[in-house]
Enzyme design. Structure first.
Site: not given
Length: 754
Positions: A462, A626
């Site tokens: 992400d 992430h």
């Protein structure tokens, strides 16, 4: 006999293909080999030492393959193979792999992973039952070969007189200690602990303690060593355990013990307290004074953390060992130490003039300012104070200003001032594009938290692209891995992803061309449950426009920031109307909490613990990480890929793990000329330029030099590169002009951010 000959001929043919220059053929050969090893037709190998040894040698060679998928498939074959090996061949393969762990020319994590796979697959003793003949034979091979390699240097097989091979747990002058080797030791003890002899347990304990005693071992290695100690000591006899405690007391009592070493020793006490409270209980009165004595050291702030680590397990010990000490005195001592640590920490952290300070906390997965802000009634903004004037931004702490800390999304308060999130992507809006729902994967208002196909793991990243994303793509290319990127359009002050001259568009194109799945993570990472329906629509549609400007289409998959998209707020229904699959996860690596070399092991442990909960034949996983965090890209991801492979899982995209074909992953915008989604395949064999040169098999797409390959075979983003003479097979070539053109001035007239 005829069947055996046919199987042997098949095996010989597959082994010969492992030398083929085509990586796909090598992979498919190993896949066929795995099927044979898992079938009863290969049972004869246990009586055929020549054939089994030849097969083992072929797999060992495949472990050194430069293609990641081939390596992973070879690892999968090792598990079923070792149960087909004669005892002589098992010892030989353990010997070869353990010797490879000391190599200076290969990635030693591969042979260490292979050893873990083999040890895990071997027959092991069952609790409450005498060991079977197969388990005893397996232990014999491990005891003869692997335990000595873990505990000391051993004579080399090179034939040189006096030559030795360094022990797997000994410190290497160039590489330091190996956490992978410690994991091998842990697996040996987990599988064969009840059979290990007293001398073997002592030797393993001493090898691990030599790491804990070393101040330069590093946090990650030390944590693995502590895990190893907690695995070993439950198998100690009472006499062994007493001797071990006496040794700890001696070290804690020594004036020569450094502060770092003392921390490690206190953590060791905590580890054994947790792993074997019954044995530890009688020794608590002996150890407690030395642990508490650490609180008197001048630099005690670090010691407190480890003392509290020890304290965590006291309630278990007391419940298990009530008769060994007076509870009220023990509780008083622990409470006093806890207060001392807590008070000391507060005194240390609050310097002069800091009483009125306020720290901005780090938000989940996003980079925020950590500077301290003065309490000041002037220039305030937010629900109580209202909006900032002019172009000033309202920071997350409620102050007006124009710095990056004030204006960057998602921290900037979009309702109370200007934010970089208000920057509108150029190009026509996407709100009129049909939202046809196809396939079997549910759309909003349903949320998807797990995969449907067993044996698959979908890694997702992400908040990118970011400065580490190119390194991540290089790593994924190295392993031939496919993942899913949830793209945020304009966060962390990076600017809109479709901005000419910035690297983001080129990276996103590279993601697509490399076969990764691209999904939406909103425009500026706002909490979709806390903003208005109109603002939610902006968050999704603006990101669609930016991605359409890059790819010619936009995703049908999305993940809400902070995993926040509630039915009560109307968010889930809104996602359904816009035609999105709402993707959550069932493994959170918590990498945003562990983004330092000393802490990233925490995320590795989370991932490993979850993956070990079920076999690949029973479960699949959807994982969140992430790519804005350095340790995620440069440390955690490779660990996860290796663990996935060693566990027999297959790494896939989210669409793949939901059995959704790639044609359902995107919506095409037919109103634009450029469409990478339509005009290119999912993969490319071209390598990304590393020095700015391009042409033939080198592409500019995804490089830091620019996406276009000019007629001079150089990458760039000007008309010289992207205009006349641009080479479409080695980069991006717009139909007219190039990246130096101004972006489209069209606005999304049907929606606004207010």
């Amino acid at each position: 006999m005829a069947d055996r000959q046919a199987v042997q001929q098949n095996l010989n043919g597959l082994l010969s293909k492992l030398d083929d220059p085509d990586a796909d053929l090598r992979y498919m050969s190993l896949n066929d080999l795995l099927s044979i090893l898992n079938s009863s037709s290969s049972a004869y190998l246990v009586h055929d030492q020549y054939s089994s040894s030849r097969l083992a040698d072929g797999l060992l060679k495949a472990l050194d393959d430069q293609h990641g998928d081939v390596q992973n498939q070879a690892l999968k074959c090792l598990g079923p193979l070792v149960n087909r090996l004669p005892s002589e061949s098992l010892g030989a393969i353990l010997e070869k792999l353990s010797n490879l762990t000391s190599s200076q020319t290969i990635d030693t994590s591969v042979p260490n992973t292979a050893l873990r796979v083999i040890v895990t697959a071997l027959p092991r003793p069952q609790a409450g039952q005498p060991p079977s003949q197969d388990a005893s034979a397996a232990y014999s091979a491990v005891s003869k070969v692997l335990v000595p390699r873990l505990t000391r240097s051993t004579p080399s097989q090179s034939g040189r007189r006096g030559s030795v091979v360094k022990g797997m747990l000994e410190k290497d002058s160039s590489k330091g200690f190996s956490s992978d080797a410690i994991d091998v030791l842990i697996q040996v003890v987990v599988c064969f602990g009840p059979l290990l002899k007293e001398a073997e347990l002592n030797a393993l304990q001493k090898s691990v303690m030599s790491i804990i005693d070393n101040d330069t071992a590093g946090t990650v290695v030390t944590k693995r060593a502590l895990a190893a100690i907690s695995t070993i000591v439950p198998h100690f006899s009472e006499a062994q355990f007493s001797n071990f405690v006496d040794d700890l007391v001696s070290r804690l009592n020594s004036q020569r013990t450094s502060i770092v070493h003392r921390r490690h020793l206190i953590a060791t006490v905590g580890s054994i307290a947790r792993s074997t409270p019954t044995k530890f209980g009688p020794h608590l009165p002996t150890l407690a004074p030395y642990v508490f004595g650490a609180l008197g050291i001048t630099s005690f702030s670090g010691i407190c953390g480890f003392s509290l680590y020890f304290i965590k397990y006291i309630s278990v010990i007391i419940r298990t060992n009530r008769h060994h000490f007076k509870m009220h005195l023990i509780w008083f001592a622990f409470a006093a130490s806890f207060v001392a640590c807590s008070t000391g920490r507060n005194i240390i952290s609050l310097g002069p003039g800091r009483e009125g300070s306020r720290a901005i906390l780090e938000l989940h997965g996003n980079i925020t300012s950590t500077s301290l802000l003065r309490r000041d009634a002037q220039n305030r903004c937010g629900p109580t104070f209202g909006k900032c004037s002019g172009t000033h931004c309202c920071s997350t702490a409620g102050y007006c200003g124009v710095t990056k800390s004030h204006c960057q999304s998602p921290d900037c308060q979009i309702d109370y001032g200007h934010c970089d999130a208000h920057t509108t992507p150029g190009g026509p809006p996407t709100d009129q594009i049909p939202r046809t729902k196809v396939g079997k994967v549910p759309y909003g208002p349903h949320a998807i938290r797990s995969c449907v196909a067993p044996g698959k793991v979908a890694l997702t990243f992400d908040d990118g692209p970011n400065k580490y994303t190119q390194d991540l793509l290089d790593l994924l290319d190295k392993y031939g891995a496919k993942v899913t990127f949830f793209i945020t359009g304009n966060n962390n002050a990076k600017g809109p992803i479709d901005t000419p001259g910035m690297p983001w568009a080129s990276l996103i194109e590279r993601m697509y061309r490399s076969g990764h799945q691209i999904a939406s993570h909103t425009w500026s990472h706002q909490d979709l449950s806390k903003i208005t329906p109109r603002q939610r629509r902006v968050q999704m549609l603006w990101n669609e426009v930016a991605l359409r400007n890059i790819l010619g289409g936009f995703p049908t998959y999305m993940r809400p920031p902070y995993s926040s998209c509630t039915r009560e707020s109307g968010c889930m229904d809104d996602m359904g109307v816009l035609g999105y699959h709402v993707i959550l996860y069932d493994i959170d690596t918590e990498d945003y909490r562990h983004d330092s070399p000393n802490d990233i092991q925490g995320s590795k442990d989370i991932f490993d613990k979850n993956l070990a909960r079920a076999k690949a034949t029973e479960k699949s996983w959807l994982v969140i990480a992430h790519d804005v965090h350095e340790q995620t890209v440069h440390n955690l991801t490779e660990h996860m890929m290796k663990t996935i492979a060693s566990g027999g899982f297959k790494l896939v995209t989210v669409g793949d793990c939901l059995n959704d074909p790639p044609e359902n992953w995107y919506r095409i915008d037919d109103s634009v000329d450029k469409s990478i989604i339509r005009k290119t395949g999912l993969t490319t064999s071209n390598a990304v330029s590393r020095d700015g040169r391009c042409g033939q098999s080198i592409t500019c797409t995804g490089s830091k030099f620019g996406p276009c390959c000019g007629k001079n075979n150089r990458c760039g983003n000007t008309l010289k590169h992207c205009g006349t003479g641009c080479q479409p097979n080695a980069g991006v070539c717009p139909r007219s002009g190039g990246a130096s053109e101004k972006p489209h001035d069209g606005k999304l007239s049907t929606i606004s951010v207010e």
